[in-house]
Design a protein around this motif. Sequence first.
Motif, short mmCIF file in Angstrom:
data_model
loop_
_atom_site.label_atom_id
_atom_site.label_comp_id
_atom_site.label_asym_id
_atom_site.label_seq_id
_atom_site.Cartn_x
_atom_site.Cartn_y
_atom_site.Cartn_z
N GLU A 363 0.84 -1.21 0.00
CA GLU A 363 0.00 0.00 0.00
C GLU A 363 0.88 1.26 0.00
OE1 GLU A 363 -3.29 1.44 -0.83
OE2 GLU A 363 -3.70 -0.45 0.20
N SER A 364 1.96 1.21 0.76
CA SER A 364 2.86 2.37 0.83
C SER A 364 3.56 2.60 -0.51
CB SER A 364 3.91 2.15 1.93
OG SER A 364 3.29 1.98 3.19
N LYS A 365 3.99 1.50 -1.15
CA LYS A 365 4.61 1.62 -2.47
C LYS A 365 3.62 2.17 -3.49
CE LYS A 365 8.18 -1.99 -2.14
NZ LYS A 365 8.63 -3.30 -2.67
N TYR A 366 2.39 1.66 -3.42
CA TYR A 366 1.36 2.13 -4.36
C TYR A 366 1.10 3.62 -4.15
CZ TYR A 366 -2.73 1.78 -7.38
OH TYR A 366 -3.62 1.93 -8.41
N LEU A 367 1.06 4.04 -2.89
CA LEU A 367 0.84 5.46 -2.59
C LEU A 367 1.95 6.32 -3.17
CD1 LEU A 367 -0.86 7.56 -1.04
CD2 LEU A 367 0.59 7.12 0.95
N TYR A 368 3.19 5.86 -3.03
CA TYR A 368 4.31 6.62 -3.58
C TYR A 368 4.25 6.66 -5.10
CZ TYR A 368 8.93 7.81 -5.26
OH TYR A 368 9.97 8.39 -5.96
N GLU A 369 4.08 5.50 -5.72
CA GLU A 369 4.20 5.39 -7.17
C GLU A 369 3.03 6.01 -7.92
OE1 GLU A 369 4.76 1.20 -7.79
OE2 GLU A 369 6.48 1.15 -6.42
N HIS A 370 1.83 6.02 -7.30
CA HIS A 370 0.65 6.49 -8.03
C HIS A 370 0.07 7.80 -7.52
CE1 HIS A 370 0.82 2.19 -9.03
NE2 HIS A 370 0.25 2.53 -10.16
N ALA A 371 0.55 8.29 -6.39
CA ALA A 371 0.02 9.56 -5.87
C ALA A 371 1.14 10.55 -5.60
CB ALA A 371 -0.79 9.31 -4.60
N VAL A 372 2.07 10.19 -4.73
CA VAL A 372 3.14 11.11 -4.36
C VAL A 372 3.99 11.48 -5.56
CG1 VAL A 372 5.19 11.43 -2.92
CG2 VAL A 372 3.18 10.27 -1.99
N PHE A 373 4.37 10.51 -6.35
CA PHE A 373 5.19 10.76 -7.54
C PHE A 373 4.47 11.71 -8.50
CE2 PHE A 373 6.66 9.64 -11.84
CZ PHE A 373 8.02 9.75 -11.69
N GLU A 374 3.18 11.48 -8.69
CA GLU A 374 2.39 12.33 -9.59
C GLU A 374 2.28 13.76 -9.04
OE1 GLU A 374 -2.23 12.86 -11.12
OE2 GLU A 374 -1.63 11.06 -10.01
N ILE A 375 1.98 13.88 -7.75
CA ILE A 375 1.81 15.20 -7.15
C ILE A 375 3.10 16.00 -7.22
CG2 ILE A 375 1.36 16.42 -4.98
CD1 ILE A 375 -0.60 14.13 -4.29
N VAL A 376 4.23 15.37 -6.90
CA VAL A 376 5.51 16.08 -6.92
C VAL A 376 5.85 16.54 -8.33
CG1 VAL A 376 8.01 15.83 -6.56
CG2 VAL A 376 6.41 14.91 -4.88
#
Length: 590
Positions: A363-376
């Motif tokens: 879940e943490s990896k998915y959050l980084y790869e699909h949300a945090v990465f996009e937002i940044v």
Amino acid sequence: MEYGFTDILRLLGSLGLFLFGMKVMSDALMSLAGKKMRSILATMTSNRFLGVTTGFLITAIIQSSSATTLMVVSFSNASLLTLTESISVIMGANIGTTITAWLITILGFKVSMSAIALPLVGFGFAFTFAKKEHLKNWGGFIIGFAILFIGLQFLKEAMPNINDNPEILEFLRRYTDLGFWSVLLFLLIGTVLTLVIQSSSATMALTLIMTAQGWIPFEMAAAMVLGENIGTTITANIAALVANYHAKRTARAHLVFNVIGVLWMLILFYPFLRMVNWLVLSLGSESPFTNAAAIPVAISLFHTIFNVLNTFLLLWFIKPIAKLVEKMVAVKLVDQKPVEEPKFLNEKILRYPETAIASLLKESKYLYEHAVFEIVTHALNIHRADILSDIKPKMVVAKSKEPLEIDVRQLYLTKVKTIYGEIIRYASTAQSTLPISKEQNDRILELKVANRKMVQIIKDVGDLSRNISKYLASDNRHISKEYDRFRKKVVRILRIIHLFRTSDDSEKHYQKIMGIKEDIENKKVRGNLRIDKLIRGNLITVDMASSLVNDNDHVNDIIDNLITVAELLYLKKDLLLESENETKTTVTTA
């Protein structure tokens, strides 16, 4: 017939006592050996023989094939086991469950446990007062073991006696004289009984008692055992109903494996029974075809030989079975859920520490790869495709001048906040409710830190984004150049982290990440010196200088936190939490 309603209640109560004893014993053994067993499962290789051995040992030790298959389904759901690994473990579990039949046959029929069962309960009860947890578990095991055989004794006594109730034999004879149709009928009875009772061990006990009482002949008992092999698969399939497609495939593979075994056994049914009869006679016992007292041993032998042979034969066809169940259960992509919902977190993952940690990590990896990465990337006015491309960071920045008009705060609220909250909730629940080791607790703490860092990254990039939009189009080329420099630094680390987690040569990219990490403080100082030079030369305004100083810190904090997140999510570490700002540990590539 002298068998009334009260007698039926006694029979059901005896069965309930047997099941309760089985559960107490299995739960105690799971507490004693479960952590080690789960550790072995979670670190398994794809070696099919190791899988079979593991499945056999776990089931033989914890005395529950259902518990083993549920564990395998849970581990598949968390992607700790591949489909082929899961199938091999289940094959071994089928062999392991034969130990229970021998336990009942030898101690329940050959040895009288009634004389020592109650003293055993008292002996086990004394252990429950111990301060050490493993002694309490041993006490639970002894109590469960004794209750199991007390229940078995009651079952034998509660079963109607054929001599007192000849109508039963007359009734059954109508269904045992139909040739092969009788075999199919009793196979169905064994399946349904196991479906209802939810325990193949209990159905086996009932079958053995019925044979010992002379209710049913050897052939029909063997057919019931085959039915039990099919019925026992229902537990895993029920558990997989609310799981992902990995778990559904594992549960379906259990069903396919057992059904294939039953089918070939039906073809060779009578020759196989004659072979078992020959073995029994060779061991010095009487024929199960002529003596009811010999049937329990013969049935246990039939059960064991069948499961061993079935595993040995189908062990070479694991991949075809896997391909079959892959066609039966289609892939269901996790991103079909709404963005704001967790993809891998549900109450089922809290069954074991291993599944909880694996799901929290996913879940943490998915959050980084699909949300945090996009937002940044969008906050930097850069498209994700450019980050993932081969275009040099300087060119990526140069071509991305048009503001993307995004609201970082809104993206956080819709794509991150709920999932972040759920990750922290599940992590805290796992820490407070599961029997976790220090290493497992440290790993959960690391995942919590990783998620806090991701939230901090979004906060910092939100502050940075406002000034990027403001100054990129500025007529002052100095301020525009500084913000392009900031963007280039973040683009570079994002790309290196992406290559580190996706490329084959991850070690090379990891070394680059560590080089950037070691140079962060120097870059922060150099950035401030450069800003001072611009101020002294009156090349930027006071407001611009204030923004640059703050954003220089933001950029370096973003890079530092991105590196920490990459370490925590994509590296295996011995220890990490020496501090949240300085992480000096030995690391190896995951």
